[in-house]
Design a protein around this motif. Sequence first.
Motif, PDB file in Angstrom:
ATOM      1  N   ASN A 176     -25.831 -36.321 124.552  1.00 53.62           N
ATOM      2  CA  ASN A 176     -26.340 -36.614 125.552  1.00 53.62           C
ATOM      3  C   ASN A 176     -24.935 -36.940 126.930  1.00 53.62           C
ATOM      4  O   ASN A 176     -24.041 -38.075 126.138  1.00 53.62           O
ATOM      5  CB  ASN A 176     -26.974 -38.169 125.840  1.00 53.62           C
ATOM      6  CG  ASN A 176     -27.722 -38.701 126.503  1.00 53.62           C
ATOM      7  OD1 ASN A 176     -27.100 -38.019 127.350  1.00 53.62           O
ATOM      8  ND2 ASN A 176     -28.250 -40.110 127.105  1.00 53.62           N
ATOM      9  N   ASN A 193     -31.960 -30.796 119.513  1.00 53.93           N
ATOM     10  CA  ASN A 193     -32.997 -31.637 120.612  1.00 53.93           C
ATOM     11  C   ASN A 193     -31.503 -32.494 121.223  1.00 53.93           C
ATOM     12  O   ASN A 193     -31.714 -33.318 121.593  1.00 53.93           O
ATOM     13  CB  ASN A 193     -33.704 -32.407 119.804  1.00 53.93           C
ATOM     14  CG  ASN A 193     -34.846 -33.538 120.604  1.00 53.93           C
ATOM     15  OD1 ASN A 193     -35.427 -32.607 121.712  1.00 53.93           O
ATOM     16  ND2 ASN A 193     -35.811 -34.561 119.899  1.00 53.93           N
ATOM     17  N   LYS A 195     -29.700 -33.112 125.212  1.00 57.71           N
ATOM     18  CA  LYS A 195     -30.032 -33.084 126.486  1.00 57.71           C
ATOM     19  C   LYS A 195     -29.217 -32.729 127.913  1.00 57.71           C
ATOM     20  O   LYS A 195     -27.999 -32.475 127.299  1.00 57.71           O
ATOM     21  CB  LYS A 195     -29.857 -35.015 126.771  1.00 57.71           C
ATOM     22  CG  LYS A 195     -30.694 -35.054 126.888  1.00 57.71           C
ATOM     23  CD  LYS A 195     -31.214 -37.164 127.814  1.00 57.71           C
ATOM     24  CE  LYS A 195     -31.200 -36.855 128.740  1.00 57.71           C
ATOM     25  NZ  LYS A 195     -30.780 -37.999 129.450  1.00 57.71           N
ATOM     26  N   SER A 197     -27.611 -31.524 130.638  1.00 53.99           N
ATOM     27  CA  SER A 197     -27.409 -32.025 132.493  1.00 53.99           C
ATOM     28  C   SER A 197     -27.175 -30.982 133.243  1.00 53.99           C
ATOM     29  O   SER A 197     -26.983 -29.758 133.128  1.00 53.99           O
ATOM     30  CB  SER A 197     -26.193 -33.411 132.976  1.00 53.99           C
ATOM     31  OG  SER A 197     -26.218 -34.165 131.482  1.00 53.99           O
TER      32      SER A 197
END
Length: 253
Positions: A176, A193, A195, A197
Motif C-alpha cells: 500500500n 493483492n 493496492k 494509487s
Amino acid sequence: MVNKLTILKLGGSVITKKSKALTFNRNSVEKLSKVIKKFNEPLIIVHGAGSFGHYYAKRYGISSKPTRSTKHVVKIRDSMQSLNRKLVEIFHQNGVDTFSFSPIYMYHNRKIPNIWKNTLQKSISFDLVPMTFGDVLLGNNGFYIHSGDLIVYDLCKLLNPKRVIFASNIDGIYQNLDDNSSLVPIIKNNKNNLKFSKINYDVTGGIKTKITQSLKIANLGIEVQITNGLNSKNLIKALKGEHIGTLFIGDKH
Ligand SMILES: Nc1ncnc2c1ncn2[C@@H]1O[C@H](COP(=O)(O)OP(=O)(O)OP(=O)(O)O)[C@@H](O)[C@H]1O
Ligand SMILES: [Mg+2]
C-alpha cells in the motif's frame, strides 16, 4: 558478452517530474549519468515518457489502441524526441556515449527482428550504450503507443540479458503506497493483492504494467528488480545485483 548484459529502464518518473506537465528532471539525469558511467558493464537503456509523452497522449486520448490522428501523433513523438535529446546530451557530457534511436526503426509487425541482435551487440562491443524509449509506433491500423516497459520485455526475448533493473521514483512495490513500511521484497506471482494509487500522467498502465512485464521477464529466467532511480547508491547496488528493492522470481526458479 551477451550473458553479461544488463537492461536498465529509466522510468519517466525519474527523468521527468511526472506530476508536472513537460518538466525535465535535469538534476536526476545528471546523477543517473554518473552512476551509469561508474557501472562500466554492457548495458542497454530504455527510457520512459514521464510528463512528456504521457502528457500529450493523455491530452489527446491516445493509447496502445491504434489511431489515425496523425496531428496528435506528431506532438507525442516530438515531445519524446526532445526528452531523448536532453538525456543523450547530459549523458555525453558525463562520458556516457549512447547509441540512441526511436523504437520505430526497430519494430516490424510489432516485433523486433533478429537482425537487431547483431546491431545492438556490435554497438555494445564498441563501448556504446544503446538507448531507446517508449514511443508511438506504426501498425497496420494506425499509430499506437508502445511503452518502455514493453520494449524491455521484447529486448529480453531478443538478447537474454543477465539482469533487468526498472528504476522508478519509489524504492520498489508497496503493498500500500500510503504505508512506507509495506515495501514488498519479493514478488512471485500476480496474487499479492497490492493496492495501487492513481497517478496523473500515465497512459500505459503505470505500475501494474511494470509488475506484469517484470513477472513475464522473470519467467524467461532473467533476474528482475524494481528500485529507486532517484537514489544513486541504491541504483548502483541494484545494477551490481544486490537485492535492494522488489525482486521478481519466475516459475523456473
Ligand atoms: N503499490 C504501489 N507500489 C509502488 N508504486 C505505486 C503503487 N501504486 C501506484 N504506484 C505509483 O507508480 C509509479 C511508478 O509507475 P510509473 O509508470 O508512473 O513510473 P515510470 O515507469 O517510472 O514512468 P514512465 O511510465 O513514464 O516510464 C510510482 O511513482 C507510484 O506513485
Ligand atoms: Mg510507467
